[in-house]
Enzyme design. Structure first.
Site, PDB file in Angstrom:
ATOM      1  CB  SER A 275      -0.872  -0.007   1.248  1.00  0.00           C
ATOM      2  OG  SER A 275      -1.534   1.216   1.343  1.00  0.00           O
ATOM      3  NE  ARG A 276       3.295   1.238  -5.521  1.00  0.00           N
ATOM      4  CZ  ARG A 276       2.416   0.649  -6.304  1.00  0.00           C
ATOM      5  NH1 ARG A 276       1.261   1.226  -6.563  1.00  0.00           N
ATOM      6  NH2 ARG A 276       2.684  -0.508  -6.839  1.00  0.00           N
TER       7      ARG A 276
END
Ligand code: ATP
Ligand code: MG
Length: 499
Positions: free
Chosen positions: A357-358
């Site tokens: 999850s950036r």
């Protein structure tokens, strides 16, 4: 149904005057080729003389290509078509909550008419960069593996990717169930799935009282192709209504691989050159245009948000397919579901190695961040160590044995029953106990019991601690002391000793 349609027609905004009249040249399934409308533009509506409607999908020298969205009778060559220069607009409003609508926003749940508040364009540009702000709130999915390891922020686009039957829909629907206690509006958009799948989801949402905050958009496989194609746009549009009112919206697209199939079918009938895997070249554009519509608006625009969970199905764990690589590159991260893990009974089968999850961690609760600092890396190292220890069973160092124990406790924590979302506080308590090493001493069964009981134990004896955690979103020393005390009390009650 026809009466419903009539009434919907009557509440439609007044039509514009006829600008041009064209003629049907040929009909191919749900595609019509017409001539004589030189000023048509892409995505606009055209009306047929028998009452059918269609949207302009493209052009070919002097022909207009039209996709039929509602059929008022048989269409024959030579029929007249009217161009009123009208963009495709569909109804939106609060009244859509709790309802099931088709891909073109018509009610399909036999609960009667829906009175719209407004009409919104279906094909709309995404909010510009100056209209957005960085993410700052977290989406509470209720799945511990996600909230702890792959946190999702409001406004984020997180791909859910995996083989068939690996729990993709379950995790997304659990996130909807968990919004019962928040004020996030949810939209479940079904594209190209069988009716039975949709029914399962709707039944679950109704049973668990999640329909009042949810809209279901149904583009099931038996629906007309145009409705399946339009369903994700309609879902976006319904979400935009709430976002513009300053609300937070979660949209689940189940799934985009079927949407790509539908668009491929339309494109092939439009005689567009097939590209990789026979998909048309603009499939990337189609999907990126859709996922761009998610985001977090600035306070001047009321500060609403739209979070997207597009689902994509892959074959035999291969993430390198055309549609899946496209979607991976245009989202802010992915949750990868591993069939191997699923079959081993690790459910949800989230693969931490391939999931990321950036942006979600920027909005994570400070308390959650603190208790999950090294969770992912520890878990991945444990899995490697586990494989090694299966080869060499004797002579493991004390440190390795301790890590195996911690890893087993971690696995037990990350396993979660379906449709049983946990609160953020509950997840933090469990992870806090894991970091304290308390769970290393318990068996898998005991950990399961701990997960179920400890939160209720705190809720019954120290509810202020839970309220404070929700307010502060961080663990102060004082709160930690209280939590330690509660852990001790719980374990004493269970006559287990604390290490
Ligand atoms: P499809 O490819 O059909 O869309 P999917 O990937 O969406 O499948 P689901 O329908 O969510 O998968 O789940 C597949 C099966 O696994 C279902 O029978 C569901 O009950 C079961 N399942 C999913 N998650 C869990 C879980 N956490 N615990 C137990 N069973 C689960
Ligand atoms: Mg599914």
């Amino acid at each position: 149904m026809s009466e419903l349609k009539k009434t919907i027609e009557s509440v439609r905004p007044p039509s514009f005057e006829i600008r041009e009249t064209g003629v049907v040249e040929s009909v191919r399934k749900f595609i019509v080729f017409a001539s004589g409308m030189p000023s048509c533009i892409n995505g606009q509506i055209v009306d047929f003389q028998n009452g059918s409607r269609g949207i302009v999908m493209g052009f070919k020298e002097d022909q207009v290509q039209i996709l039929l969205i509602s059929l008022g009778g048989e269409i024959r060559n030579g029929d007249e078509i009217y161009n009123r220069a009208e963009a495709l607009q569909l109804p939106v409003g609060e009244a859509f909550l709790g309802r099931i609508v088709s891909g073109i926003c018509e009610p399909v749940d036999e609960k009667g008419l829906i009175h719209p508040t407004d009409y919104f364009p279906v094909f709309r540009d995404a909010p510009g960069i100056m209209d957005r702000v960085p993410v700052e709130k977290t989406l509470e999915t209720g799945t511990i593996a996600i909230d702890a390891g792959i946190p999702i922020a409001l406004g984020q686009r997180q791909l859910v990717i995996g083989d068939r039957l690996t729990g993709k829909t379950t995790i997304a629907v659990d996130a909807i169930l968990n919004q019962k206690h928040t004020d996030v509006v949810c939209i479940y958009c079904c594209i190209g799935k069988p009716y039975a799948s949709l029914l399962r989801v709707v039944q679950l949402l109704s049973e668990r009282d999640a329909m009042p905050h949810t809209i279901v958009v149904s583009g099931i496989s038996s629906a007309p192709v145009a409705e399946q194609y339009l369903a994700p746009y309609t879902a976006c549009m319904l979400g935009e209504y709430f976002m513009q009112k300053g609300r937070d919206v979660l949209v689940v697209f189940d799934d985009f691989s079927k949407h790509a199939w539908v668009y491929r079918q339309i494109s092939l009938l439009l005689e567009r050159a097939p590209g990789r895997e026979a998909y048309p070249g603009d499939i990337f554009y189609i999907h990126s245009q859709l996922v761009e519509r998610a985001g977090y608006l600035k306070p001047e625009l009321k500060g609403g948000s739209m979070t997207f969970l597009p689902i994509v199905e892959i074959l035999q764990g291969d993430v390198t397919g055309y549609i899946s690589t496209n979607l991976i590159s245009m989202t802010d991260g992915q949750i990868y579901f591993n069939t191997g893990l699923f079959n081993k009974g690790v459910r949800p089968a989230v693969d931490f190695g391939l999931s990321v999850s950036r942006i979600g961690s920027k909005a994570q609760w400070a308390a959650m961040k603190e208790v999950t600092k090294s969770l992912r890396i520890d878990y991945l190292q444990y899995q490697e160590l586990l494989q090694m220890s299966q080869i060499r069973t004797s002579g493991l160092s004390k440190a390795a044995e301790a890590r195996l124990k911690r890893g087993a406790a971690m696995t037990a924590i990350l396993k979660q029953d379906k449709n049983a979302p946990a609160t953020m506080e509950q997840e933090i308590f469990i992870l806090y106990a894991l970091n304290k090493g308390i769970l290393d001493l318990l068996s898998e069964e005991q950990i399961k019991q701990f997960k179920q009981e400890f939160y209720s134990f705190v809720l019954a004896s120290e509810p202020g601690l839970i309220q404070l955690l929700r307010k502060e979103r961080a663990l102060t020393q004082e709160m930690k002391d209280k939590l330690n005390q509660k852990l001790k009390e719980y374990l004493e009650q269970k006559t287990t000793t604390i290490r």
